[in-house]
Motif scaffolding. Structure first.
Motif, short mmCIF file in Angstrom:
data_model
loop_
_atom_site.label_atom_id
_atom_site.label_comp_id
_atom_site.label_asym_id
_atom_site.label_seq_id
_atom_site.Cartn_x
_atom_site.Cartn_y
_atom_site.Cartn_z
N ALA A 1 2.04 1.71 -3.48
CA ALA A 1 1.04 1.54 -4.54
C ALA A 1 1.04 2.70 -5.53
O ALA A 1 0.66 2.54 -6.69
CB ALA A 1 -0.35 1.37 -3.93
N HIS A 2 1.49 3.89 -5.09
CA HIS A 2 1.47 5.05 -5.98
C HIS A 2 2.41 4.88 -7.18
O HIS A 2 2.35 5.65 -8.14
CB HIS A 2 1.87 6.32 -5.21
N TRP B 1 -4.10 10.71 -7.24
CA TRP B 1 -3.01 9.76 -7.44
C TRP B 1 -1.73 10.50 -7.79
O TRP B 1 -1.76 11.68 -8.16
CB TRP B 1 -3.38 8.77 -8.54
N LEU C 1 0.82 -1.21 0.00
CA LEU C 1 0.00 0.00 0.00
C LEU C 1 0.86 1.26 0.00
O LEU C 1 0.56 2.23 -0.70
CB LEU C 1 -0.92 0.00 1.23
N LEU D 1 -6.47 -4.42 -8.93
CA LEU D 1 -5.79 -5.37 -8.04
C LEU D 1 -6.46 -5.41 -6.66
O LEU D 1 -6.61 -6.49 -6.06
CB LEU D 1 -4.32 -4.98 -7.89
N LEU D 2 -6.85 -4.26 -6.15
CA LEU D 2 -7.50 -4.23 -4.84
C LEU D 2 -8.88 -4.87 -4.89
O LEU D 2 -9.32 -5.50 -3.92
CB LEU D 2 -7.58 -2.79 -4.32
N THR E 1 -4.95 0.30 -12.45
CA THR E 1 -4.44 -1.03 -12.15
C THR E 1 -4.55 -1.32 -10.66
O THR E 1 -4.91 -2.44 -10.25
CB THR E 1 -2.97 -1.17 -12.60
N VAL E 2 -4.24 -0.34 -9.83
CA VAL E 2 -4.36 -0.52 -8.38
C VAL E 2 -5.80 -0.84 -8.00
O VAL E 2 -6.07 -1.72 -7.19
CB VAL E 2 -3.86 0.74 -7.63
N VAL F 1 2.27 2.37 -9.10
CA VAL F 1 1.46 1.67 -10.10
C VAL F 1 0.31 2.61 -10.48
O VAL F 1 -0.19 3.35 -9.64
CB VAL F 1 0.90 0.35 -9.51
N ALA G 1 -3.24 4.21 -11.21
CA ALA G 1 -4.45 4.11 -10.39
C ALA G 1 -5.44 3.05 -10.88
O ALA G 1 -5.96 2.27 -10.08
CB ALA G 1 -5.12 5.47 -10.28
#
Length: 207
Positions: free
Chosen positions: A111-112, A185, A108, A122-123, A118-119, A114, A116
């Motif tokens: 995560a920045h 982001w 986490l 994934l989440l 895609t995040v 990657v 937004a």
């Protein structure tokens, strides 16, 4: 004071033997039913741990047992030293938080790096996993209730499902914030602004 280092499986075995004398296969069955979501349990590891505990004087053999046509099984009981070691270890774990540095908080925090969308994807995948985990824990709790396993043996599972539900709620809100743009982001403009805000104003440094 007993200072033997106990693994999670060692704690589980000593806890079971504090109830009554058992053979390793019975330990495995009970541990899997009560602690399967709390500690990793494999037959080979359990037998190895029982042997190690015996070598450390925390458990001892009491003879063998035979049921029907099954082969004889070695029975074990906890020693006084084993009880003392268990109480000391469990007391320490209950009272003292230990930094465990799990991977997810680090992911986490980074995560920045990657993008937004895609995040968010994934989440959402993680949320699906959490939903299944919560369902499995609820099913296990219902099964335990139907077989009248006392709640005192299931507190670890209760904690796990409570944490999983809290994580699911927090992640759902986070995904919504990222997806809607409510959580800005990282962008080149934001990086520049952050870098600029950390610069020391010209002439402010002292000789």
């Amino acid at each position: 004071m007993v200072t033997v280092a106990l693994t999670p499986l060692g704690v589980t075995i000593l806890g079971l033997l504090c109830e009554r004398t058992m053979h390793p296969y019975e330990m495995y069955q009970l541990a899997d039913a009560r602690r399967g979501r709390v500690v990793k349990i494999r037959p080979g590891s359990l037998y190895h741990t029982v042997s190690r505990l015996e070598g450390e004087g925390l458990v001892r053999t009491t003879g063998t047992d035979r049921a029907g046509n099954r082969p004889e099984r070695t029975m074990y009981e906890v020693t006084d030293a084993g009880r003392e070691a268990l109480v000391h270890r469990v007391s320490d774990m209950l009272a003292t938080p230990v930094p465990e540095y799990p991977q997810f908080p680090l992911a986490l925090a980074e995560a920045h790096n990657v993008d937004a969308p895609t995040v968010v994807e994934l989440l959402r995948e993680r949320l699906d996993h959490l939903t299944r985990e919560i369902d499995e824990l609820d099913t296990a709790a219902a099964l335990a209730c139907s077989t009248e396993i006392p709640r005192i043996f299931l507190l670890g599972n209760e904690f796990l499902v409570t944490v999983a539900r809290a994580e699911h709620e927090w992640l759902s809100a986070l995904v919504a914030d990222i997806d809607s743009g409510a959580l800005p982001w990282l962008s080149p403009e934001l990086v520049e602004r952050l870098t600029h805000s950390r610069r020391i104003p010209s002439g402010s440094a002292k000789d």
